[in-house]
Design a protein around this motif. Structure first.
Motif, PDB file in Angstrom:
ATOM      1  N   ARG A 185      50.194  29.028  35.225  1.00 33.46           N
ATOM      2  CA  ARG A 185      50.927  28.242  34.239  1.00 33.46           C
ATOM      3  C   ARG A 185      51.948  29.087  33.473  1.00 33.46           C
ATOM      4  N   PHE A 186      51.598  30.339  33.140  1.00 36.57           N
ATOM      5  CA  PHE A 186      52.412  31.100  32.198  1.00 36.57           C
ATOM      6  C   PHE A 186      53.121  32.306  32.798  1.00 36.57           C
ATOM      7  N   SER A 187      52.729  32.764  33.959  1.00 39.26           N
ATOM      8  CA  SER A 187      53.333  33.975  34.511  1.00 39.26           C
ATOM      9  C   SER A 187      54.794  33.746  34.902  1.00 39.26           C
ATOM     10  N   LYS A 188      55.632  34.763  34.682  1.00 40.01           N
ATOM     11  CA  LYS A 188      57.027  34.680  35.096  1.00 40.01           C
ATOM     12  C   LYS A 188      57.151  34.670  36.619  1.00 40.01           C
ATOM     13  N   ASN A 189      56.158  35.224  37.292  1.00 42.81           N
ATOM     14  CA  ASN A 189      56.172  35.297  38.758  1.00 42.81           C
ATOM     15  C   ASN A 189      55.163  34.332  39.375  1.00 42.81           C
ATOM     16  N   ARG A 190      54.944  33.182  38.732  1.00 41.33           N
ATOM     17  CA  ARG A 190      53.907  32.265  39.198  1.00 41.33           C
ATOM     18  C   ARG A 190      54.195  31.702  40.590  1.00 41.33           C
ATOM     19  N   ARG A 191      55.457  31.672  40.991  1.00 40.96           N
ATOM     20  CA  ARG A 191      55.773  31.173  42.332  1.00 40.96           C
ATOM     21  C   ARG A 191      55.306  32.128  43.417  1.00 40.96           C
ATOM     22  N   GLN A 192      55.058  33.382  43.060  1.00 38.00           N
ATOM     23  CA  GLN A 192      54.606  34.363  44.038  1.00 38.00           C
ATOM     24  C   GLN A 192      53.083  34.412  44.157  1.00 38.00           C
ATOM     25  N   LEU A 193      52.378  33.746  43.240  1.00 41.45           N
ATOM     26  CA  LEU A 193      50.920  33.766  43.283  1.00 41.45           C
ATOM     27  C   LEU A 193      50.414  33.127  44.572  1.00 41.45           C
ATOM     28  N   GLY A 194      49.433  33.763  45.175  1.00 40.16           N
ATOM     29  CA  GLY A 194      48.922  33.327  46.458  1.00 40.16           C
ATOM     30  C   GLY A 194      49.620  33.968  47.637  1.00 40.16           C
ATOM     31  N   LYS A 195      50.701  34.718  47.340  1.00 40.76           N
ATOM     32  CA  LYS A 195      51.465  35.372  48.398  1.00 40.76           C
ATOM     33  C   LYS A 195      51.416  36.890  48.288  1.00 40.76           C
ATOM     34  N   GLY A 196      50.530  37.396  47.414  1.00 39.24           N
ATOM     35  CA  GLY A 196      50.422  38.835  47.245  1.00 39.24           C
ATOM     36  C   GLY A 196      51.009  39.316  45.936  1.00 39.24           C
ATOM     37  N   ALA A 197      50.893  38.524  44.876  1.00 33.30           N
ATOM     38  CA  ALA A 197      51.404  38.912  43.566  1.00 33.30           C
ATOM     39  C   ALA A 197      50.371  39.764  42.853  1.00 33.30           C
ATOM     40  N   ILE A 198      50.822  40.812  42.207  1.00 31.64           N
ATOM     41  CA  ILE A 198      49.903  41.712  41.526  1.00 31.64           C
ATOM     42  C   ILE A 198      49.245  41.023  40.333  1.00 31.64           C
ATOM     43  N   GLU A 199      49.924  40.017  39.756  1.00 36.28           N
ATOM     44  CA  GLU A 199      49.340  39.256  38.649  1.00 36.28           C
ATOM     45  C   GLU A 199      48.083  38.514  39.084  1.00 36.28           C
ATOM     46  N   GLY A 200      48.062  38.060  40.339  1.00 36.40           N
ATOM     47  CA  GLY A 200      46.910  37.330  40.850  1.00 36.40           C
ATOM     48  C   GLY A 200      45.705  38.205  41.105  1.00 36.40           C
ATOM     49  N   VAL A 201      45.885  39.523  41.066  1.00 34.52           N
ATOM     50  CA  VAL A 201      44.770  40.459  41.232  1.00 34.52           C
ATOM     51  C   VAL A 201      44.249  40.919  39.873  1.00 34.52           C
ATOM     52  N   VAL A 202      45.156  41.332  39.009  1.00 35.21           N
ATOM     53  CA  VAL A 202      44.734  41.976  37.772  1.00 35.21           C
ATOM     54  C   VAL A 202      44.188  40.974  36.755  1.00 35.21           C
ATOM     55  N   ALA A 203      44.738  39.773  36.677  1.00 33.85           N
ATOM     56  CA  ALA A 203      44.285  38.808  35.669  1.00 33.85           C
ATOM     57  C   ALA A 203      42.833  38.379  35.897  1.00 33.85           C
ATOM     58  N   PRO A 204      42.435  37.948  37.119  1.00 33.58           N
ATOM     59  CA  PRO A 204      41.032  37.576  37.314  1.00 33.58           C
ATOM     60  C   PRO A 204      40.060  38.744  37.112  1.00 33.58           C
ATOM     61  N   ASP A 205      40.451  39.949  37.535  1.00 33.60           N
ATOM     62  CA  ASP A 205      39.555  41.095  37.374  1.00 33.60           C
ATOM     63  C   ASP A 205      39.422  41.492  35.910  1.00 33.60           C
ATOM     64  N   ALA A 206      40.501  41.396  35.159  1.00 31.52           N
ATOM     65  CA  ALA A 206      40.412  41.643  33.718  1.00 31.52           C
ATOM     66  C   ALA A 206      39.499  40.614  33.057  1.00 31.52           C
ATOM     67  N   ALA A 207      39.653  39.350  33.443  1.00 31.28           N
ATOM     68  CA  ALA A 207      38.809  38.293  32.875  1.00 31.28           C
ATOM     69  C   ALA A 207      37.342  38.508  33.239  1.00 31.28           C
ATOM     70  N   THR A 208      37.079  38.921  34.469  1.00 33.19           N
ATOM     71  CA  THR A 208      35.698  39.145  34.907  1.00 33.19           C
ATOM     72  C   THR A 208      35.026  40.219  34.070  1.00 33.19           C
ATOM     73  N   ASN A 209      35.727  41.344  33.852  1.00 33.03           N
ATOM     74  CA  ASN A 209      35.126  42.434  33.090  1.00 33.03           C
ATOM     75  C   ASN A 209      34.996  42.099  31.610  1.00 33.03           C
ATOM     76  N   ALA A 210      35.981  41.400  31.059  1.00 35.09           N
ATOM     77  CA  ALA A 210      35.870  40.981  29.665  1.00 35.09           C
ATOM     78  C   ALA A 210      34.704  40.004  29.495  1.00 35.09           C
ATOM     79  N   ALA A 211      34.561  39.083  30.446  1.00 35.32           N
ATOM     80  CA  ALA A 211      33.464  38.111  30.367  1.00 35.32           C
ATOM     81  C   ALA A 211      32.108  38.783  30.552  1.00 35.32           C
ATOM     82  N   SER A 212      32.029  39.780  31.444  1.00 33.19           N
ATOM     83  CA  SER A 212      30.745  40.449  31.668  1.00 33.19           C
ATOM     84  C   SER A 212      30.278  41.173  30.411  1.00 33.19           C
TER      85      SER A 212
END
Length: 535
Positions: free
Chosen positions: A281-308
């Motif tokens: 929804r908010f990323s400037k590179n949201r059109r690249q998500l699902g195609k190998g965008a670095i945002e799609g890797v770091v955001a879920p992993d950051a959320a996972t560790n913060a949630a843990s």
């Protein structure tokens, strides 16, 4: 608070505790790499080993396993599309695509770095405001959790891409698969076809291994043998642009993960999906998500560790597990004769603050171990696929078998491997299916509890009586309606600009003089140069 931190460092920074913390994070990384094992299973298996240790040392080791497994699961998710944990499923979408493009090293490195930053930030907040967040989390009853689940289901719209109808259909398919098992309200088995192994529901980890690992493998085999990735060493290192792009997603993922992790029973999987949805929804590179965008890797992993980390707020302060692994750790507390709850911070401050400080130490050890090793792990992709594919199959099937030591788990993995392959052939979105499978049972549980509490008044009256639930539901409505309204507004704005431009152009064109019969010759003469130019 300063005195408590000093006490925590004094308790945690002993040679014995540091040694067992190191052993824990190494074992956790290995456990996370093995598909199907997971942190909850790893902690449960190793609790008997810690019975000879002091309670603080044992808990430090088990917490190290918990944190280490989070990163270990991401390694296989990125390299071979085989998520070791449910929370690392979403990292497969962009992480594996980065690996296929020769950027496995940056994907692993940014995952480790983003997870470390999120862990440090969330731990500072955890230490500072744990009692306050515990009180807020205590206010989240069934109606509030039901609203949270509705918000989670609304993110299917985000994961659907351009074909909303197809994405919703896959989400409903995931919810339908999640309905298999014993009904939480009546206790009646449904959609099990008499198969006892399905009474507990379709096993999630086995489904993920099948959809991603086996499905991707079959898809690659159909395309023919490909050459191994031959990335240069400098291509396996992070660049300044990678760090710039990862900064905002890390911050967003940390906030989303921590807030959801504070809720009892929310776990880390939902946090990773919601963080990815926020990037959509908010990323400037949201059109690249699902195609190998670095945002799609770091955001879920950051959320996972913060949630843990945030999962320990309800676990320590309320005695209510924040997720599956903290539920096992809660049992470990009881084994050691420790009763988590509001009085724990007062009765055993050395143990509580020593454990919290060990989280800092464990995450520093993880970063020191895994960040330099990211390019080394990436070398796995240099193997020829004739060697790598059999390794993936064997690892996946063994991992599926070890979940319950049952051949039924292997059968489920193979079936959903075929489903994953078919979805790739038909270009069907996988993420909505996974999201429906994750949230469907949680939604049903919250709905059943809310119905029982509301009685004859109905669930709607219960929700309308909760300001928090109303706010969350409004957020869900905005999430669904926002794109439609945005497109409508942009369409009207573009139309208005076009009208203005057309009107301006018409005003700028001079009106042609009216010709008469006597003027026809001159009019023709004036037209001839234009005709000549056009010719």
């Amino acid at each position: 608070m300063i005195d408590n931190l000093v006490l925590g460092f004094e308790s945690a920074l002993t040679p014995e505790n540091l040694l067992w913390c190191f052993i824990g994070v190494v074992l956790g990384t290995v456990i996370g790499i093995l598909p199907g094992l997971g942190s909850a299973t790893g902690v449960a298996i190793l609790i008997p080993v810690t019975l000879t240790l002091s309670p603080l040392t044992a808990l430090i080791m088990l917490a190290g396993i918990y944190h280490g497994a989070q990163f270990g699961a991401t390694i296989t998710a990125i390299l071979i599309a085989t998520p070791g944990e449910a929370s690392s499923v979403i990292s497969t979408l962009d992480g594996y695509q980065m690996a296929r493009r020769g950027r496995a090293g940056p994907a692993l490195a940014i995952s480790a770095l983003g997870a470390f930053v999120a862990a440090m930030v969330s731990l500072v907040v955890l230490v500072a405001v744990a009692p306050f967040f515990a009180e807020v989390a205590l206010e989240f009853g069934p109606p509030e959790m039901l609203a949270i689940m509705v918000l989670g289901l609304a993110t299917i719209v985000v994961f659907s891409g351009r074909n909303l109808l197809l994405g919703c259909a896959m989400g409903l398919f995931g919810i339908l698969v999640g309905c298999v098992g014993v009904d939480t309200g009546s206790g009646v088995a449904r959609y099990t076809f008499g198969e006892v192994d399905l009474y507990g529901g379709v096993p999630f980890v086995e489904v993920m291994i099948g959809l991603f690992a086996i499905g991707e493998l079959l898809h690659q085999l159909r395309q023919g043998s490909a050459e191994p990735i031959r990335a240069r060493f400098r291509d396996l290192l992070l660049t300044r642009e990678d760090l710039r792009r990862a900064a905002a997603p890390t911050a967003r993922g940390t906030v989303v993960g921590f807030l959801l992790g504070c809720l009892p029973g929310a776990g880390t999987t939902l946090a990773s999906f919601m963080a990815y949805g926020a990037e959509k929804r908010f990323s400037k590179n949201r059109r690249q998500l699902g195609k190998g965008a670095i945002e799609g890797v770091v955001a879920p992993d950051a959320a996972t560790n913060a949630a843990s980390n945030a999962n320990f707020i309800p676990t320590l302060v309320l005695g209510v597990p924040g997720g599956a692994t903290t539920a096992v750790l809660l049992g470990a507390f009881l084994v050691y004769g420790i009763q988590p709850g509001p009085q724990l911070f007062d009765t055993q401050p050395a143990l509580v603050w020593g454990l919290l400080v060990s989280f800092f130490i464990g995450n520093v050890l993880l970063l020191a171990l895994n960040l330099p090793l990211a390019p080394v792990f990436a070398q796995l992709l240099r193997l020829r696929y004739e060697i790598l594919y059999p390794l993936i199959i064997v690892t996946s099937l063994i991992g599926a078998y070890t979940v319950k030591n049952s051949l039924f788990s292997v059968f489920v993995t193979l079936v959903f491997g075929l489903v994953g392959y078919a979805m790739k052939r038909l270009s069907l979105p996988v993420a909505p299916l996974v999201l429906g499978l994750v949230i469907g049972p949680l939604f049903e549980k919250s709905l059943t509890q809310s119905s029982a509490l509301a009685g004859d008044a109905g669930v709607a009256s219960l929700i309308l009586g909760s300001t928090t639930a109303i706010v969350v539901l409004l957020a869900a409505v905005l999430l669904v309606a926002g794109p439609v309204l945005g497109r409508a507004i942009r369409g009207r704005t573009a139309g208005a600009r076009d009208d203005d431009a057309t009107g301006g152009a018409e005003a700028a064109v001079p009106t042609a003089p009216r010709t008469t019969a006597n003027d026809e010759g001159s009019a023709t003469d004036r037209a001839e140069p234009g005709d000549s130019d056009s010719r």
